[in-house]
Design an enzyme around this catalytic site. Structure first.
Site, PDB file in Angstrom:
ATOM      1  N   LYS A  74       9.452 -17.035 -10.253  1.00 13.95           N
ATOM      2  CA  LYS A  74       8.675 -15.919 -10.808  1.00 13.95           C
ATOM      3  C   LYS A  74       7.485 -16.433 -11.613  1.00 13.95           C
ATOM      4  O   LYS A  74       7.642 -17.306 -12.479  1.00 13.95           O
ATOM      5  CB  LYS A  74       9.597 -15.079 -11.695  1.00 13.95           C
ATOM      6  CG  LYS A  74       8.984 -13.778 -12.113  1.00 13.95           C
ATOM      7  CD  LYS A  74       9.973 -12.976 -12.943  1.00 13.95           C
ATOM      8  CE  LYS A  74       9.238 -11.867 -13.652  1.00 13.95           C
ATOM      9  NZ  LYS A  74       9.936 -11.423 -14.831  1.00 13.95           N
ATOM     10  N   ASN A 134       0.854  -1.197   0.000  1.00 13.88           N
ATOM     11  CA  ASN A 134       0.000   0.000   0.000  1.00 13.88           C
ATOM     12  C   ASN A 134       0.890   1.246   0.000  1.00 13.88           C
ATOM     13  O   ASN A 134       2.108   1.143  -0.069  1.00 13.88           O
ATOM     14  CB  ASN A 134      -0.938  -0.032   1.201  1.00 13.88           C
ATOM     15  CG  ASN A 134      -0.161  -0.133   2.490  1.00 13.88           C
ATOM     16  OD1 ASN A 134       0.590   0.765   2.851  1.00 13.88           O
ATOM     17  ND2 ASN A 134      -0.317  -1.258   3.190  1.00 13.88           N
ATOM     18  N   PHE A 160      -4.468   3.146  14.544  1.00 14.74           N
ATOM     19  CA  PHE A 160      -4.770   4.187  13.552  1.00 14.74           C
ATOM     20  C   PHE A 160      -5.910   3.672  12.689  1.00 14.74           C
ATOM     21  O   PHE A 160      -6.096   2.453  12.563  1.00 14.74           O
ATOM     22  CB  PHE A 160      -3.548   4.472  12.668  1.00 14.74           C
ATOM     23  CG  PHE A 160      -2.728   5.628  13.163  1.00 14.74           C
ATOM     24  CD1 PHE A 160      -1.941   5.497  14.294  1.00 14.74           C
ATOM     25  CD2 PHE A 160      -2.744   6.843  12.501  1.00 14.74           C
ATOM     26  CE1 PHE A 160      -1.185   6.557  14.754  1.00 14.74           C
ATOM     27  CE2 PHE A 160      -1.984   7.916  12.942  1.00 14.74           C
ATOM     28  CZ  PHE A 160      -1.205   7.775  14.073  1.00 14.74           C
ATOM     29  N   ASP A 195      -4.924  -6.561   4.909  1.00 17.11           N
ATOM     30  CA  ASP A 195      -5.999  -7.364   5.494  1.00 17.11           C
ATOM     31  C   ASP A 195      -6.045  -8.758   4.864  1.00 17.11           C
ATOM     32  O   ASP A 195      -6.544  -9.704   5.465  1.00 17.11           O
ATOM     33  CB  ASP A 195      -7.348  -6.664   5.264  1.00 17.11           C
ATOM     34  CG  ASP A 195      -7.467  -5.408   6.117  1.00 17.11           C
ATOM     35  OD1 ASP A 195      -6.936  -5.412   7.249  1.00 17.11           O
ATOM     36  OD2 ASP A 195      -8.062  -4.417   5.648  1.00 17.11           O
ATOM     37  N   LYS A 246     -11.193  -3.810  18.294  1.00 18.86           N
ATOM     38  CA  LYS A 246      -9.792  -4.176  18.499  1.00 18.86           C
ATOM     39  C   LYS A 246      -9.331  -3.909  19.932  1.00 18.86           C
ATOM     40  O   LYS A 246      -8.148  -4.061  20.244  1.00 18.86           O
ATOM     41  CB  LYS A 246      -8.913  -3.447  17.478  1.00 18.86           C
ATOM     42  CG  LYS A 246      -9.358  -3.758  16.024  1.00 18.86           C
ATOM     43  CD  LYS A 246      -8.441  -3.132  14.998  1.00 18.86           C
ATOM     44  CE  LYS A 246      -9.022  -3.293  13.596  1.00 18.86           C
ATOM     45  NZ  LYS A 246      -8.020  -3.424  12.551  1.00 18.86           N
ATOM     46  N   LYS A 268     -13.635   0.383  14.979  1.00 20.89           N
ATOM     47  CA  LYS A 268     -12.326  -0.288  15.069  1.00 20.89           C
ATOM     48  C   LYS A 268     -11.812  -0.257  16.505  1.00 20.89           C
ATOM     49  O   LYS A 268     -11.259  -1.231  17.007  1.00 20.89           O
ATOM     50  CB  LYS A 268     -11.317   0.372  14.129  1.00 20.89           C
ATOM     51  CG  LYS A 268     -11.545  -0.041  12.684  1.00 20.89           C
ATOM     52  CD  LYS A 268     -10.614   0.637  11.706  1.00 20.89           C
ATOM     53  CE  LYS A 268     -11.042   0.237  10.294  1.00 20.89           C
ATOM     54  NZ  LYS A 268     -10.382   0.967   9.237  1.00 20.89           N
TER      55      LYS A 268
HETATM   56  O1  PMT Z   1       2.994   6.003   6.541  1.00 22.89           O
HETATM   57  P1  PMT Z   1       2.438   7.343   6.068  1.00 22.89           P
HETATM   58  O2  PMT Z   1       2.666   7.561   4.593  1.00 22.89           O
HETATM   59  O3  PMT Z   1       2.933   8.480   6.905  1.00 22.89           O
HETATM   60  O4  PMT Z   1       0.846   7.317   6.236  1.00 22.89           O
HETATM   61  C1  PMT Z   1       0.273   7.239   7.494  1.00 22.89           C
HETATM   62  C2  PMT Z   1      -0.868   6.212   7.544  1.00 22.89           C
HETATM   63  C3  PMT Z   1      -2.021   6.722   6.711  1.00 22.89           C
HETATM   64  C4  PMT Z   1      -0.406   4.845   7.027  1.00 22.89           C
HETATM   65  C5  PMT Z   1      -1.238   6.015   9.048  1.00 22.89           C
HETATM   66  O5  PMT Z   1      -1.437   7.237   9.598  1.00 22.89           O
HETATM   67  C6  PMT Z   1      -2.454   5.138   9.218  1.00 22.89           C
HETATM   68  O6  PMT Z   1      -3.590   5.529   9.089  1.00 22.89           O
HETATM   69  N1  PMT Z   1      -2.162   3.850   9.554  1.00 22.89           N
HETATM   70  C7  PMT Z   1      -3.147   2.814   9.637  1.00 22.89           C
HETATM   71  C8  PMT Z   1      -3.532   2.369   8.277  1.00 22.89           C
HETATM   72  C9  PMT Z   1      -4.452   1.181   8.340  1.00 22.89           C
HETATM   73  O7  PMT Z   1      -4.051   0.105   8.038  1.00 22.89           O
HETATM   74  O8  PMT Z   1      -5.620   1.454   8.830  1.00 22.89           O
HETATM   75  P2  PMT Z   1      -6.782   0.309   8.984  1.00 22.89           P
HETATM   76  O9  PMT Z   1      -7.970   1.145   9.198  1.00 22.89           O
HETATM   77  O10 PMT Z   1      -6.753  -0.595   7.817  1.00 22.89           O
HETATM   78  O11 PMT Z   1      -6.374  -0.476  10.276  1.00 22.89           O
HETATM   79  C10 PMT Z   1      -6.774  -0.064  11.563  1.00 22.89           C
HETATM   80  C11 PMT Z   1      -5.728  -0.428  12.586  1.00 22.89           C
HETATM   81  O12 PMT Z   1      -5.584  -1.861  12.640  1.00 22.89           O
HETATM   82  C12 PMT Z   1      -4.352   0.110  12.295  1.00 22.89           C
HETATM   83  O13 PMT Z   1      -3.765   0.496  13.520  1.00 22.89           O
HETATM   84  C13 PMT Z   1      -3.603  -1.074  11.687  1.00 22.89           C
HETATM   85  O14 PMT Z   1      -2.193  -1.013  11.976  1.00 22.89           O
HETATM   86  C14 PMT Z   1      -4.257  -2.237  12.410  1.00 22.89           C
HETATM   87  N2  PMT Z   1      -4.245  -3.482  11.625  1.00 22.89           N
HETATM   88  C15 PMT Z   1      -4.963  -3.594  10.473  1.00 22.89           C
HETATM   89  C16 PMT Z   1      -4.974  -4.809   9.798  1.00 22.89           C
HETATM   90  C17 PMT Z   1      -4.231  -5.881  10.318  1.00 22.89           C
HETATM   91  N3  PMT Z   1      -4.207  -7.065   9.701  1.00 22.89           N
HETATM   92  N4  PMT Z   1      -3.538  -5.741  11.443  1.00 22.89           N
HETATM   93  C18 PMT Z   1      -3.529  -4.555  12.117  1.00 22.89           C
HETATM   94  O15 PMT Z   1      -2.886  -4.424  13.154  1.00 22.89           O
END
Ligand code: PMT
Length: 406
Positions: free
Chosen positions: A288, A209, A322, A278, A340, A336
């Site tokens: 490859k 991503n 986040f 996810d 979580k 979330k």
């Molecule tokens: O890295 P930058 O370019 O500075 O950008 C910052 C950012 C946008 C990446 C960051 O600020 C941000 O939003 N990070 C979380 C991105 C994300 O994956 O969001 P989510 O809504 O999909 O996940 C929610 C939370 O669950 C996050 O804390 C994520 O780390 C966590 N997660 C999600 C999926 C997974 N399989 N495991 C997780 O721990």
């Protein structure tokens, strides 16, 4: 308040230089050791003798005026400083600092200094709002320079507008707050995740991503600068990783999970800024993948949700997630947080200009179980990180009397 602190005070050439005398005196009264460097222009507004008398040290103006043969003065001053304070900071000095010019004693010392820098700009409002000054300050802000905003009022040039140097009392308070924040997280172990995970489906290709790692890195830096011992678990990033902490490089969500779990028990705070996949490809080809038909169907499976897993195993750790959202930001973020089991969730609307992936700024809304705690405007990621870490520090269980007195 400032005992044991060495402050390098850079005074540059504007009419507000006269306030540097009062500032210097107040810093010394608070116990700081203050060394003053003045630019040639500053010395036209206020005499070096005034600053020497108030600081009780020689004032430096000329790079080649080496008084002590045992040291190279600008390096010695730079190395000894706990903080560099530029007050007043003119547009010219800010421009030089932004672009790495070193043509006098102050700019040369600034280039050699590794200590944090606080700048208190003072200038005419049009100079302050000039795109060049704005861009220079933004650049410096991204590099970690902190600013004390000028006040609005009567300027020496006749305008009533923004551009007055902050009052010496305000500057001293900001300096005090800066040093106090250096111990906010002392003794705390902080784990931060950053970047975008990579889910490989052959040796040279992967799903990932847009995360640059900037947000997570800024959080790790802010925690480090508040005295925490930091582990940064970073997946794919494009920004340079910060120093002064344990850096663990990972690729996949699975690896990030393992590294986070192995440090979880000893952690006080975990901030999950990483963008974790996810879903991942079920099959990872050894060689490859060859082009065959006109379409390719790839089957994906769910990854472990690391944050949710940490939430399940939580035993006193302060857990912060986040949420990168494109719609119904508050609702998704709250969902979330609850699912979580995190203590805070930091929502960024990644469709907003100046927020989210890859940019140097962010605008976040921070929620706890009861709803919105703080909505921050567009700020540098570093400033956003500092605000977040201060909020977290405020919410940590207070130390007991015995611990506090140690
Ligand atoms: O890295 P930058 O370019 O500075 O950008 C910052 C950012 C946008 C990446 C960051 O600020 C941000 O939003 N990070 C979380 C991105 C994300 O994956 O969001 P989510 O809504 O999909 O996940 C929610 C939370 O669950 C996050 O804390 C994520 O780390 C966590 N997660 C999600 C999926 C997974 N399989 N495991 C997780 O721990």
């Amino acid at each position: 308040m400032l005992h044991g602190k060495t402050i390098l005070l850079g005074v540059t050439g504007g009419i507000a230089a006269f306030k540097a005398a009062s500032l210097c005196s107040k810093l010394v009264q608070q116990g700081a050791e203050v060394h003053v460097i003045m630019t040639e222009s500053a010395a036209r507004f206020i005499t070096p003798l005034t600053m020497q008398t108030l600081s009780r040290h020689h004032v430096h103006l000329d790079t080649f005026d080496e008084k002590d043969p045992a040291v190279v003065t600008h390096i010695n001053l730079a190395d000894r400083a706990d903080l560099v304070l530029l007050a007043p900071a003119t547009a010219n000095t800010l421009a030089k600092l932004a672009h790495g010019l070193a043509d006098d004693m102050l700019s040369t010392t600034l280039l050699a200094a590794t200590a944090p820098i606080i700048a208190a700009p003072a200038m005419n409002v049009h100079m302050y709002e000039h795109p060049a000054t704005v861009a220079n300050m933004e650049l410096l802000g991204r590099r970690g320079v902190r600013f004390i905003d000028p006040g609005t009022g009567q300027l020496a040039c006749g305008y009533v507008a923004k551009g007055r140097l902050a009052e010496p009392e305000e500057i001293v308070e900001a300096v005090g707050r800066f040093f106090a924040s250096q111990t906010l997280l002392q003794g705390k172990r902080v784990v931060v995740t950053a970047g975008g995970t990579m889910e490989r489906f052959d040796p040279v290709r992967y799903l990932t991503n847009d995360s640059s790692g900037k947000m997570g890195f800024a959080i790790a830096e802010a925690a480090r600068d508040m005295g925490a011992s930091v582990t940064l678990i970073a997946a794919r990033t494009s920004a340079p990783a910060p120093g002064g902490m344990e850096l663990v490089r990972v690729e996949s969500g699975e690896q990030m999970l393992d590294e986070a779990l192995s440090r979880y028990e000893g952690a006080d705070i975990v901030v999950k800024a990483a963008a974790v996949a996810d879903y991942r490809p079920i099959v990872r080809h050894e060689t490859k993948l060859k082009k065959t038909g006109d379409t390719l169907v790839m089957e994906l499976e769910k990854t472990t949700d690391i944050l949710a897993e940490l939430g399940r195993r939580k035993k006193g750790q302060f857990l912060v997630g986040f949420a990168a959202e494109t719609d119904r930001v508050d609702e998704h973020a709250m969902g979330k947080l609850q699912r979580k089991n995190s203590d805070l969730i930091v929502a960024n609307d990644v469709t907003m200009e100046g927020a989210g992936f890859n940019v140097d700024t962010n605008s976040v809304r921070i929620f706890d179980r009861n709803g919105l705690v703080e909505a921050l405007p567009v700020l540098s990621k570093r400033e956003t990180a500092e605000r977040l870490m201060r909020l977290i520090a405020d919410r940590l269980p207070r130390r007991t009397g015995t611990e506090a007195s140690l």
